[in-house]
Design an enzyme around this catalytic site. Sequence first.
Site, PDB file in Angstrom:
ATOM      1  CD1 TRP A  77      -2.977   1.454   0.855  1.00  0.00           C
ATOM      2  CD2 TRP A  77      -1.422   2.399   2.142  1.00  0.00           C
ATOM      3  NE1 TRP A  77      -3.442   2.712   1.215  1.00  0.00           N
ATOM      4  CE2 TRP A  77      -2.503   3.318   2.007  1.00  0.00           C
ATOM      5  CE3 TRP A  77      -0.327   2.784   2.909  1.00  0.00           C
ATOM      6  CZ2 TRP A  77      -2.510   4.562   2.621  1.00  0.00           C
ATOM      7  CZ3 TRP A  77      -0.337   4.049   3.506  1.00  0.00           C
ATOM      8  CH2 TRP A  77      -1.417   4.909   3.358  1.00  0.00           C
ATOM      9  CG  HIS A  78       3.460   2.412   3.284  1.00  0.00           C
ATOM     10  ND1 HIS A  78       2.748   1.501   4.024  1.00  0.00           N
ATOM     11  CD2 HIS A  78       3.563   3.517   4.059  1.00  0.00           C
ATOM     12  CE1 HIS A  78       2.437   2.031   5.194  1.00  0.00           C
ATOM     13  NE2 HIS A  78       2.916   3.254   5.247  1.00  0.00           N
ATOM     14  N   GLY A  79       3.765   1.720  -1.301  1.00  0.00           N
ATOM     15  CA  GLY A  79       4.380   2.067  -2.580  1.00  0.00           C
ATOM     16  C   GLY A  79       4.570   0.867  -3.470  1.00  0.00           C
ATOM     17  CG  PHE A  85       3.235   6.629   0.689  1.00  0.00           C
ATOM     18  CD1 PHE A  85       3.612   7.089   1.938  1.00  0.00           C
ATOM     19  CD2 PHE A  85       4.193   6.056  -0.114  1.00  0.00           C
ATOM     20  CE1 PHE A  85       4.924   6.954   2.379  1.00  0.00           C
ATOM     21  CE2 PHE A  85       5.509   5.924   0.317  1.00  0.00           C
ATOM     22  CZ  PHE A  85       5.871   6.376   1.562  1.00  0.00           C
TER      23      PHE A  85
END
Lengths: 471, 351
Positions: free
Chosen positions: A320-322, A471
């Site tokens: 999700w962060h990247g 993000f």
Amino acid sequence: MILSSIDFIIFFFLLLLILNFAQKFVDDRKKDILIGASYFFYGYWNVKALLLVVFVSLGNYLFGELLSNERYRKKSVLFLSIFFNLCILGYFKYFNFFIDSIRSLFPHGADQLHSLKIIMPVGISFYIFQAMTYPIDIYQKRIESASLRDVALYISFFPKITVGPIATASEFLPQLKKPLALTKENLMAGASLFLLGLVKKSVFADNLAVFVNEVFDHAVLYDAWSILSATVAYSIQIYCDFSGYSDMAIGVAMILGFTLPVNFNYPYKATSVTDFWRRWHISLSSWLRDYLYIPLGGNRRGNIRTYINIFITFFLCGLWHGAGLTYILWGSYHGVGLVLHKIWSAVRINVSESPEHIARKLMKNTYGAMLVTYLFITVGWVLFRSSSVKDAAVIMGRMVTGAGGAHWIHISFYLIVPVCFCWHLLACQQRIKKQLVRFDTLLGLSCVIALVFSVLLLSPLDASPFIYFQF
Amino acid sequence: MLMSISSKIFFALCINLVLWECIIRLCISSPCTQKADAELGYVNIPSVSYLYTSEGYSRGRFNSLGFNDDEPVKDKDVQRIYVLGDSYTENFQVDRKDSYVAILEKKLNQASATRIDVVKLARDGLTPAHYPLLLKRLEGDVAEFVILQFWAHSGGDLYDRNIITSYREDGRIKNISVRPKVEDRGKEKIRFLINNSALAYFSLRRFKPMIMRGSALLAAAVKRDAAEPSNNMVKQDKTLVDMQKRLTFILKSIQERAERVLVFYIPTPGIFFKSNVPAQSMTRQALRAAALDNKMPFVDLTNTFRNHYKSNNQYLNGFINTLPGMGHLNVFGHRLVAKALYQRILREGMK
């Protein structure tokens, strides 16, 4: 537009004037003003990306209507809504990463695959996750379906759309049923929180960024002590940057009469990895717990399945962060840490004075536990900050082997890191903030003006962007 | 008696103005220590204290001539060496005793029976065109020994719009002069404030780019263009040949007022620290040729700096409040410069 910019200050000031003038209007008109302001705020960055926000709002509103209609199979509609949201997120955020990964795995067989020129809309990870909670909460009967106006405002609400906090539908939508009004108490409380957040971001995080960026970008030039210091500095920088922005967002929402969830609770006081995730980016970890970990089965299907569920949750948290290997590895690292902590907590040692018993005693000691947890978290930050796995390996290698190089530790490390750690460890931060940062006493006003001066005089003139903006 | 909210704001503001004035005076910056000068633009106010923390750290007091140096020794038997330079020589970044001028003086006095006084005539922002003007201000016509400091941008500074270069018909340089400074009215209006308040001066320096942009926009809006002094001279392109001519002219002007001259060159910061900085600057080439033309000893510190960094992993520019490998010389840089100059002076002899 970012919350710490002059543009935002002017925009927000004008919005407050309009809302003050509109105090006598009905709530629906006030909501329209807020929606207009939110669309302006988001569209200021990119008007085309605003269309996506509108599309997501419409889509989720329709799914909410379908879920409220007894004629349709709720489970199918729910899965369709999740699929809809994840497709949008997947396309804009992960498509190129997916193509590049396939090409690197099959260099000769994947010649036909090409990356697309996709611009990732700002905040997409945040507002998609928020949007997803609307149909899910309806399905789970936490809320009833809302009007299109309320859904549009919920998804696009400008304080939280770009960097959170991630407010679920069941947390936010009920607030829209109460009368919307600007009050003096909310204004003062919100303004104090906003100012504290601004100091954390502009004075602490941005000054540390000068040091951190130089060392991490040119790690091969610096010695082990410089790299270690930069890593510690980064742990403070990311905390001040993200929690600062969260405070600003919560403060702005408070001024407007809304309550957003608390996002940080002194995370470096955590005594275990599990405790850390109850204190760091709380809105995300709560979302992952309620909408991913528990639906996967949580801890209700035996130990092995629990460990698998934890690992999957944090693997996806990293993703999700990247769209990058470093984030996936970082998430997996935390997943493994959480699993190990769970195993550690479950193990019973019978033999006294064994090394394990001593280690357990050490861990029970609060400061020992905090230190070990902090070290674990900080090692993870190296992965998070590095631009590639190779860079992370170089940085870790140079730290562990005591590599030589130029020695340089920026003055911000000596001034800011001890202050932040001491403040973190204090027991009475809330009381001090309440006494000192207020607008009704001479002491309070002096402190407020001192904080404003500190932002004007001590923040770097070329400010770093918010870390979580990417993000 | 309860205070009204506006009174509280007023008193809170006053408390903060005093508080921040104290904090800045103690830890960050002194009030402005300059006054306007028609030839040099501005000079330091003699015998005034300063605190400098923008890059490195130093605290001190200017001498009676207005330079960041000890008082010149007035003894007649003293052998004097004048060092002319810009911010690299003026040196606010390290303690005065750690500057290359002080270290050089100490070394020379240890090696010489005669008392030697190395006198600093340097100010931040000076170009080589200003060096003859500095010498003119000395008491007495001819200096015994002059050291000229140049750095990578010194040659380029000679093309600044405030430097007027005139040419003869055959292409040789006729004269290089400095345009008289047009009084900065804006700054002079607040001179009293910035010379007495550290907070005001620090704020002005910090927000000057924004203020300048705002003034420019305002001036454009009211169509009040500042009268650009006319320069009837033919504009010359910055070429190696032309730069060498200008530097030769400057060195000749200095030679008329000095018995002996030594020229030294400090390379671009980061030349050894960051791989993408080009090694050969036009100034370095032009200066070497100009020194040769005037038969002056030339000390080029480029390889000295590079070799030192390679052997010791020690950068010679940069401080804990700036980025490494950038900006002015730190204590290691100053020591290296002093050592190189000392060795060259010993080789050439003092007389």
